[in-house]
Design an enzyme around this catalytic site. Structure first.
Site, PDB file in Angstrom:
ATOM      1  N   ARG A   1      -7.693  -4.177  -8.478  1.00  0.00           N
ATOM      2  CA  ARG A   1      -8.170  -3.216  -8.753  1.00  0.00           C
ATOM      3  C   ARG A   1      -8.264  -1.882  -8.572  1.00  0.00           C
ATOM      4  O   ARG A   1      -8.780  -0.436  -8.302  1.00  0.00           O
ATOM      5  CB  ARG A   1      -7.755  -3.345  -6.938  1.00  0.00           C
ATOM      6  CG  ARG A   1      -9.094  -3.987  -5.888  1.00  0.00           C
ATOM      7  CD  ARG A   1      -7.921  -4.104  -4.469  1.00  0.00           C
ATOM      8  NE  ARG A   1      -7.028  -5.537  -4.666  1.00  0.00           N
ATOM      9  CZ  ARG A   1      -6.491  -5.974  -4.159  1.00  0.00           C
ATOM     10  NH1 ARG A   1      -6.199  -5.065  -2.954  1.00  0.00           N
ATOM     11  NH2 ARG A   1      -5.634  -7.078  -3.836  1.00  0.00           N
TER      12      ARG A   1
ATOM     13  N   GLU B   1       8.105 -12.775  -4.129  1.00  0.00           N
ATOM     14  CA  GLU B   1       8.880 -13.572  -2.646  1.00  0.00           C
ATOM     15  C   GLU B   1       9.772 -15.221  -3.864  1.00  0.00           C
ATOM     16  O   GLU B   1      10.329 -15.452  -2.908  1.00  0.00           O
ATOM     17  CB  GLU B   1       7.829 -13.375  -1.479  1.00  0.00           C
ATOM     18  CG  GLU B   1       8.709 -13.959   0.133  1.00  0.00           C
ATOM     19  CD  GLU B   1       8.069 -14.011   1.400  1.00  0.00           C
ATOM     20  OE1 GLU B   1       6.859 -12.906   0.848  1.00  0.00           O
ATOM     21  OE2 GLU B   1       8.433 -14.262   2.050  1.00  0.00           O
TER      22      GLU B   1
HETATM   23  P1  AMP Z   1       3.935  -4.992  -4.873  1.00  0.00           P
HETATM   24  O1  AMP Z   1       4.001  -5.657  -5.803  1.00  0.00           O
HETATM   25  O2  AMP Z   1       4.822  -5.243  -3.709  1.00  0.00           O
HETATM   26  O3  AMP Z   1       4.097  -3.847  -4.401  1.00  0.00           O
HETATM   27  O4  AMP Z   1       2.659  -5.081  -4.040  1.00  0.00           O
HETATM   28  C1  AMP Z   1       1.640  -4.356  -4.968  1.00  0.00           C
HETATM   29  C2  AMP Z   1      -0.164  -5.522  -5.671  1.00  0.00           C
HETATM   30  O5  AMP Z   1      -0.031  -6.338  -4.046  1.00  0.00           O
HETATM   31  C3  AMP Z   1      -1.052  -4.457  -5.017  1.00  0.00           C
HETATM   32  O6  AMP Z   1      -1.722  -4.270  -6.999  1.00  0.00           O
HETATM   33  C4  AMP Z   1      -2.012  -4.793  -3.896  1.00  0.00           C
HETATM   34  O7  AMP Z   1      -2.967  -4.856  -4.316  1.00  0.00           O
HETATM   35  C5  AMP Z   1      -1.288  -6.108  -3.412  1.00  0.00           C
HETATM   36  N1  AMP Z   1      -1.095  -5.949  -2.391  1.00  0.00           N
HETATM   37  C6  AMP Z   1       0.253  -6.301  -1.723  1.00  0.00           C
HETATM   38  N2  AMP Z   1       0.567  -5.765  -0.057  1.00  0.00           N
HETATM   39  C7  AMP Z   1      -0.460  -5.852   0.398  1.00  0.00           C
HETATM   40  C8  AMP Z   1      -1.364  -5.307   1.778  1.00  0.00           C
HETATM   41  N3  AMP Z   1      -0.527  -5.492   2.535  1.00  0.00           N
HETATM   42  N4  AMP Z   1      -2.525  -5.503   1.407  1.00  0.00           N
HETATM   43  C9  AMP Z   1      -3.167  -5.317   0.483  1.00  0.00           C
HETATM   44  N5  AMP Z   1      -2.624  -6.074  -0.889  1.00  0.00           N
HETATM   45  C10 AMP Z   1      -1.820  -6.024  -0.820  1.00  0.00           C
END
Ligand code: AMP
Length: 181
Positions: free
Chosen positions: A64, A101
């Site tokens: 995205r 995770e």
């Molecule tokens: P993180 O690495 O945990 O910060 O996760 C970020 C990536 O995962 C981004 O590219 C988001 O598109 C996706 N992502 C993580 N959690 C969500 C959520 N609750 N809703 C939508 N996309 C998420």
């Protein structure tokens, strides 16, 4: 109500409970992007603080971040560089592993995409734990880039990702926040 340019960005983000697994509230920006005012307001707001700043490239994180980063790069009149998941880029790459995770993932960028001292604006749709964005910033730092800021539509502050970036002295710009995960 959080009105921006007369447009309530948050209201156009769809929440899907228990996707992709139980307990996760998926914040779906496709409903924001498919609305013409929503897409324009999001791009305008993402790039607004950087209009008069020195930026060499906009970097977007798959997938995205490509849609948003491409539009921001076009509006700023700058080039766009993709950071992709493992094995997707055709030329020589550099990469960074990061923990999920369960297990490990990897982000990659073409090894010649960035020169030392290039000023970067990093874009993704959402920051949660910050695992992806921190790996992307490490990859950019390894290439000698200077990160002007990282910008996201959605911040999930309770998961700590935006704080992780700020603790690394990276400026973070976000448009809306959702409590919890
Ligand atoms: P993180 O690495 O945990 O910060 O996760 C970020 C990536 O995962 C981004 O590219 C988001 O598109 C996706 N992502 C993580 N959690 C969500 C959520 N609750 N809703 C939508 N996309 C998420």
């Amino acid at each position: 109500m959080d009105l921006r340019y007369g447009f309530d960005i948050k209201r156009y983000i769809r929440t899907i409970p228990d996707y992709p697994k139980k307990g996760v509230q998926f914040r779906d920006i496709t409903t924001l992007m498919s609305d013409p005012h929503g897409f324009r307001a999001s791009i305008d707001e993402l790039m607004w603080p950087f209009l008069a700043m020195e930026i060499d490239y906009v970097v977007g994180i798959e997938a995205r971040g490509f849609i948003l980063g491409g539009a921001v790069a076009h509006e700023l009149g700058r080039g766009f560089i993709p950071i992709r998941k493992k094995g997707k880029l055709p030329f020589k790459t550099i990469g960074k592993d990061y923990s999920l995770e369960y297990g490990v993932d990897r982000v990659e960028m073409h090894s010649d995409a960035i020169k030392k001292g290039d000023k970067i604006l990093l874009i993704d749709d959402l920051i949660a734990t910050g695992g992806t964005a921190v790996a992307a910033t490490e990859l950019l730092h390894d290439s000698g880039a200077e990160i002007v800021a990282a910008a996201f539509i959605v911040d999930l502050p309770d998961l700590g990702g935006s704080k992780k970036l700020r603790d690394k002295n990276i400026k973070v710009h976000t448009l809306v926040q959702f409590e919890g995960d």
